[in-house]
Design a protein around this motif. Sequence first.
Motif, PDB file in Angstrom:
ATOM      1  N   ALA A 257       2.293 -16.582  12.179  1.00 35.08           N
ATOM      2  CA  ALA A 257       3.373 -16.920  11.233  1.00 35.08           C
ATOM      3  C   ALA A 257       4.112 -15.672  10.785  1.00 35.08           C
ATOM      4  O   ALA A 257       5.347 -15.668  10.645  1.00 35.08           O
ATOM      5  N   ARG A 258       3.371 -14.590  10.542  1.00 35.88           N
ATOM      6  CA  ARG A 258       4.031 -13.329  10.165  1.00 35.88           C
ATOM      7  C   ARG A 258       4.865 -12.781  11.323  1.00 35.88           C
ATOM      8  O   ARG A 258       5.958 -12.262  11.124  1.00 35.88           O
TER       9      ARG A 258
ATOM     10  N   GLU B 230       6.346 -14.449  13.669  1.00 37.88           N
ATOM     11  CA  GLU B 230       7.546 -15.258  13.881  1.00 37.88           C
ATOM     12  C   GLU B 230       8.668 -14.870  12.932  1.00 37.88           C
ATOM     13  O   GLU B 230       9.842 -15.097  13.231  1.00 37.88           O
ATOM     14  N   LYS B 231       8.328 -14.283  11.782  1.00 34.35           N
ATOM     15  CA  LYS B 231       9.364 -13.863  10.827  1.00 34.35           C
ATOM     16  C   LYS B 231       9.999 -12.530  11.209  1.00 34.35           C
ATOM     17  O   LYS B 231      10.953 -12.095  10.576  1.00 34.35           O
ATOM     18  N   LYS B 232       9.455 -11.889  12.240  1.00 35.31           N
ATOM     19  CA  LYS B 232       9.995 -10.602  12.697  1.00 35.31           C
ATOM     20  C   LYS B 232      10.465 -10.713  14.145  1.00 35.31           C
ATOM     21  O   LYS B 232      10.185  -9.855  14.979  1.00 35.31           O
ATOM     22  N   ARG B 233      11.178 -11.779  14.478  1.00 35.78           N
ATOM     23  CA  ARG B 233      11.608 -12.010  15.862  1.00 35.78           C
ATOM     24  C   ARG B 233      12.539 -10.923  16.370  1.00 35.78           C
ATOM     25  O   ARG B 233      12.728 -10.772  17.575  1.00 35.78           O
TER      26      ARG B 233
ATOM     27  N   ARG C  60       5.923  -6.456  17.361  1.00 39.92           N
ATOM     28  CA  ARG C  60       5.837  -7.593  16.448  1.00 39.92           C
ATOM     29  C   ARG C  60       4.390  -8.075  16.326  1.00 39.92           C
ATOM     30  O   ARG C  60       3.910  -8.352  15.228  1.00 39.92           O
TER      31      ARG C  60
ATOM     32  N   SER D 185       1.576 -19.672   2.093  1.00 43.03           N
ATOM     33  CA  SER D 185       2.841 -18.955   1.951  1.00 43.03           C
ATOM     34  C   SER D 185       2.552 -17.475   1.940  1.00 43.03           C
ATOM     35  O   SER D 185       1.737 -17.010   1.143  1.00 43.03           O
ATOM     36  N   GLU D 186       3.200 -16.739   2.828  1.00 44.83           N
ATOM     37  CA  GLU D 186       2.943 -15.300   2.918  1.00 44.83           C
ATOM     38  C   GLU D 186       3.304 -14.596   1.614  1.00 44.83           C
ATOM     39  O   GLU D 186       2.570 -13.753   1.116  1.00 44.83           O
ATOM     40  N   GLU D 187       4.450 -14.981   1.020  1.00 46.37           N
ATOM     41  CA  GLU D 187       4.896 -14.290  -0.176  1.00 46.37           C
ATOM     42  C   GLU D 187       3.925 -14.496  -1.323  1.00 46.37           C
ATOM     43  O   GLU D 187       3.556 -13.569  -2.035  1.00 46.37           O
TER      44      GLU D 187
END
Length: 551
Positions: A330-331, A333-336, A343, A484-486
């Motif tokens: 998931a982390r 995918e937020k840095k595509r 990544r 949720s990562e945040e």
Amino acid sequence: MSEPEEELQEERRDNTKKKTKKTKKKKEEEEKKKKKQDHEEQVEEEEQSECLVLRGIFKLGKKSHDVLLTRTRLTWTPIVPETPTGEASVLQTGVILLQDVFAVKVKRRRAAGQQSGGPVLGVTLFYGRRRGRRLEEDTLHLHNASAEHTHTWYNTLKELLTGFSHRPRYMKVFINPSSHKKEAVYIYREHVAPLFKLADVRTDITVTERKGHALSVMKECRLDEYDGVVCVGGDGSVAELCHALVLRAQLDADSPVKPVKPALPLGIIPAGSTDVVSCSVHGVRDPVTAALHIVLGHQQQVDMCSFSSLGQLVCFGFSAMFGFGGRSLARAEKKRWMPSSRRREYALVKTLARLRPEDCQLSFLPAKKPNRDLFGHRDQDQDQDLDPEPEGEDSWTTNQGLYLSISIMSIPCLSPHTPRGLAPNTSVANGSAALIAVGNTSRSEFVKHLKRYSGSSGQFSFSFVETHCVSAVKIRPRSLTGWSEEESEEEEGDPRTTPIIQAEGQAFPWNIDGELVEIANEVVIRVHPRLITLYGEEVDEAESTVSCSCI
């Protein structure tokens, strides 16, 4: 001792040496003759036992050879004239099994720019040669200037090759141009298409434009026109096509609940970052090896899993990771915008820095040992029912606790990063999956566990790691809340003991065959034995070419 006596003794010694040399030479000649006789007897036995189809003289290189063709093999022996002394030379026989030959062509001499015609030079056979786990294209040139002789051999060889019924003639090809380094189109054009053309395999190509494109095409196209399907891409593309093949088989059979085995096999040309499915049936990330498995018709039955939640099918796949594997994906995918290797390393390090356990209920159904006959062969009747009836609740084993990672894998998941696989104790068609549950522990111990995957063994020797051979698994997050990562980064408390507790309604991240799937409720995973057929063969270890230094 007088001089005449010394000369006499020396003469006797010389005579003895000469006799010894003659005897030795005679023995060598007899051994050579015996080898020649044995070879001739072997040739005669082959002719009688395998029904000799053709026999002729061809040049291989600069020497003439006696070439024999049966229904299963082609052998050649150099023609060596006898020496004046009658000494026989040792003959080096060559052999090619026809099951390894995928094409035969008439060889001609042509001038520059000439597209057709030309004097006949002989026949060329194209075959796959093994080098460890790799298959390489090789050729055998049989030179003979007689057009009639050459065409007789060519036509006979073509007829024999058509007898291999599993070899495809028309394939539906899907190419994902966005996979990994965006090299899929180049890989297909440079390494795969020439082999398909040599083997007279026709293709219908679709270059996918978006996620789900292959699934939509598979739902509508006429599959009865094809002999198989080919995927050029990474694990995500493979998972989508496997899912599409099973869904289409269910639609065609009007079986919305029970999984149905697809009629068409799937060929996988690796063009992704890890390619664990390809490595598990090829043993190596090599497009030529994968293409040769396809044209030679090597097929392997493979187990699959179904993933469902609240009674609804999520997807079919081969592996899933919950906890650490899902959160790191998931982390990533937020840095595509990052290069894929950076990544992955960023997500891995970031997730390790904020390592938290999941509080969940883990239930599993132990796999039954397959019945085997006296020769150790698996009972094929066990694989007929691909969707067995659910067992009673008493058969399930249930544990409640904190887990850093839970993995379910129906194949070994071999890759260059993990040569023996993420699940080395399972195989592609044993009718079960490997459940690997990593309990709560310190970050340093968890890193030691991860590092051992790149070695030969020891990743499961920790007290906090448990493994089981299962036929079904249920995972229910205790709070049934999401991730949720945040929010997880803002939480306080000891990360070694504080589970992730999130806002109601948010989904948990799952890594299913390298694709991010978010599910908020309990997930049920069931193993379906030999549900799909892939081009390839079962291997126990992958070729190791990559090492990860990020941990």
